[in-house]
Scaffold this motif. Sequence first.
Motif, PDB file in Angstrom:
ATOM      1  N   VAL A   9       0.839  -1.210   0.000  1.00  9.83           N
ATOM      2  CA  VAL A   9       0.000   0.000   0.000  1.00  9.83           C
ATOM      3  C   VAL A   9       0.869   1.253   0.000  1.00  9.83           C
ATOM      4  N   LEU A  10       0.516   2.197  -0.854  1.00  7.90           N
ATOM      5  CA  LEU A  10       1.104   3.530  -0.859  1.00  7.90           C
ATOM      6  C   LEU A  10       0.046   4.519  -0.392  1.00  7.90           C
ATOM      7  N   ASP A  11       0.375   5.347   0.593  1.00  8.04           N
ATOM      8  CA  ASP A  11      -0.600   6.259   1.193  1.00  8.04           C
ATOM      9  C   ASP A  11      -0.077   7.695   1.154  1.00  8.04           C
ATOM     10  N   LEU A  12      -0.851   8.590   0.537  1.00  5.48           N
ATOM     11  CA  LEU A  12      -0.546  10.015   0.548  1.00  5.48           C
ATOM     12  C   LEU A  12      -1.274  10.735   1.684  1.00  5.48           C
ATOM     13  N   VAL A  13      -2.034   9.988   2.477  1.00  2.77           N
ATOM     14  CA  VAL A  13      -2.869  10.540   3.553  1.00  2.77           C
ATOM     15  C   VAL A  13      -3.770  11.637   2.975  1.00  2.77           C
ATOM     16  N   PRO A  14      -4.737  11.245   2.154  1.00  4.55           N
ATOM     17  CA  PRO A  14      -5.613  12.228   1.514  1.00  4.55           C
ATOM     18  C   PRO A  14      -6.506  12.944   2.516  1.00  4.55           C
ATOM     19  N   VAL A  15      -6.769  14.222   2.215  1.00  3.56           N
ATOM     20  CA  VAL A  15      -7.631  15.042   3.072  1.00  3.56           C
ATOM     21  C   VAL A  15      -8.809  15.516   2.225  1.00  3.56           C
ATOM     22  N   ARG A  16     -10.010  15.173   2.655  1.00  3.21           N
ATOM     23  CA  ARG A  16     -11.193  15.516   1.871  1.00  3.21           C
ATOM     24  C   ARG A  16     -11.944  16.696   2.485  1.00  3.21           C
ATOM     25  N   THR A  17     -12.906  17.190   1.766  1.00  5.79           N
ATOM     26  CA  THR A  17     -13.725  18.315   2.217  1.00  5.79           C
ATOM     27  C   THR A  17     -14.281  18.062   3.614  1.00  5.79           C
ATOM     28  N   ARG A 326     -20.402  12.244   1.347  1.00  4.05           N
ATOM     29  CA  ARG A 326     -20.545  13.272   2.373  1.00  4.05           C
ATOM     30  C   ARG A 326     -20.901  12.671   3.726  1.00  4.05           C
ATOM     31  N   THR A 327     -21.606  11.555   3.707  1.00  6.50           N
ATOM     32  CA  THR A 327     -22.073  10.928   4.946  1.00  6.50           C
ATOM     33  C   THR A 327     -21.041   9.980   5.567  1.00  6.50           C
ATOM     34  N   ASP A 328     -19.928   9.736   4.884  1.00 10.97           N
ATOM     35  CA  ASP A 328     -18.901   8.865   5.449  1.00 10.97           C
ATOM     36  C   ASP A 328     -18.269   9.522   6.680  1.00 10.97           C
ATOM     37  N   PRO A 329     -17.926   8.755   7.697  1.00  7.53           N
ATOM     38  CA  PRO A 329     -17.277   9.328   8.896  1.00  7.53           C
ATOM     39  C   PRO A 329     -15.977  10.030   8.529  1.00  7.53           C
ATOM     40  N   LEU A 330     -15.704  11.162   9.139  1.00  7.18           N
ATOM     41  CA  LEU A 330     -14.526  11.951   8.783  1.00  7.18           C
ATOM     42  C   LEU A 330     -13.223  11.326   9.254  1.00  7.18           C
ATOM     43  N   ASP A 331     -13.279  10.445  10.247  1.00  6.57           N
ATOM     44  CA  ASP A 331     -12.058   9.809  10.721  1.00  6.57           C
ATOM     45  C   ASP A 331     -11.926   8.376  10.206  1.00  6.57           C
ATOM     46  N   GLU A 332     -12.687   8.056   9.148  1.00  8.34           N
ATOM     47  CA  GLU A 332     -12.611   6.738   8.531  1.00  8.34           C
ATOM     48  C   GLU A 332     -12.632   6.893   7.002  1.00  8.34           C
ATOM     49  N   THR A 333     -12.181   5.851   6.316  1.00 10.73           N
ATOM     50  CA  THR A 333     -12.236   5.851   4.852  1.00 10.73           C
ATOM     51  C   THR A 333     -12.825   4.521   4.403  1.00 10.73           C
TER      52      THR A 333
END
Length: 347
Positions: A9-17, A326-333
């Motif tokens: 896994v490669l992770d850029l640690v994405p940050v969403r709205t 939009r309804t996904d938890p902000l501290d989960e993906t």
Amino acid sequence: MSTTPALSVLDLVPVRTGQTTQQAIASSLALAQAADRLGYRRYWFAEHHNMPAVASTSPPVLIAAAAARTERIRVGSGGVMLPNHAPLIVAEQFAALEAIAPGRIDLGLGRAPGSDPVITQLLRRSGTTSEAQQFPEHVQNIIQLMERDGATVRFTSGGTYEVAATPDASSAPEVWLLGSSDFSAQLAAQLGLPYVFANHFAGDGLERAMALYRQGFQPSERHPDPRSFVTANVVVAETQALAEERALPQLRQFARLRSNKPMRKIETIDEVRENPSDALEDSLIQQNRRRWFVGEAPRVTDELRAFAETHGVDEIMISPSAGAYRTDPLDETPGRLATLELLAAKL
């Protein structure tokens, strides 16, 4: 039938709205724990700076946090952008990480700055050109500094000075060279190092780079044979339609980057639906989509297997690029986690 490649896994640690850095990092660390549990080979953090949608600014910090939360998986950098850092600092950081998690640390090194010239000046104050030109020497210095005996500095006056990254190393991280050009492939071959082609953002030149690496490989003590893998953008979901939808935010982010539009946090799927792309973005999205692996697990697994066989690798490092609702938890993906879980079931 070809063998299923090992997955990393490669992770850029994405940050969403709507998401904070704290929430984005918490989500990525939970994903690293999931990758460890699911049997992935390694988990790497990228280095990028001053980008609204990317929180992976400091790979060593994230690696330390991931190493503390995992037990088996290798953790590392994909990669440390060497023009931004003094070689001794990199060697010291990764020697310390190796002491924290012996036998589990990878040091992936890249030659690009990972940001714009202003940020590079703030990081090193020396510009990008001179540091990039010294890249081969710096790579060799780091490797030597991390060895148990360290390195010897020789003065022009005739004296010497002993330098070690850590007082008494019992092991050293595995060093990989990362790149998307002929230069890194040829340097990795010359130094007898493993090589990773950054296919997740540069699809052109893969075949040539791999050929140059393998044809020019010079065996080294640690690596008697060439060793390589490739990266890929991957989105897996329960249905093809859901996977295609989950891929949209990152695809549009790539399109914005390629069309020189202002960067912002990664949109939610809802935002992409509410604000349709223009013609240029649509064209770039379709162009990039052809290089991605998107769909249900059986199909994507077959495609990844064929991709690995075509390029002669036994490992693929996936960038789990699923976007969020939009309804996904902000501290989960949930989308990124589903990608890892569904693929793991086919390992």
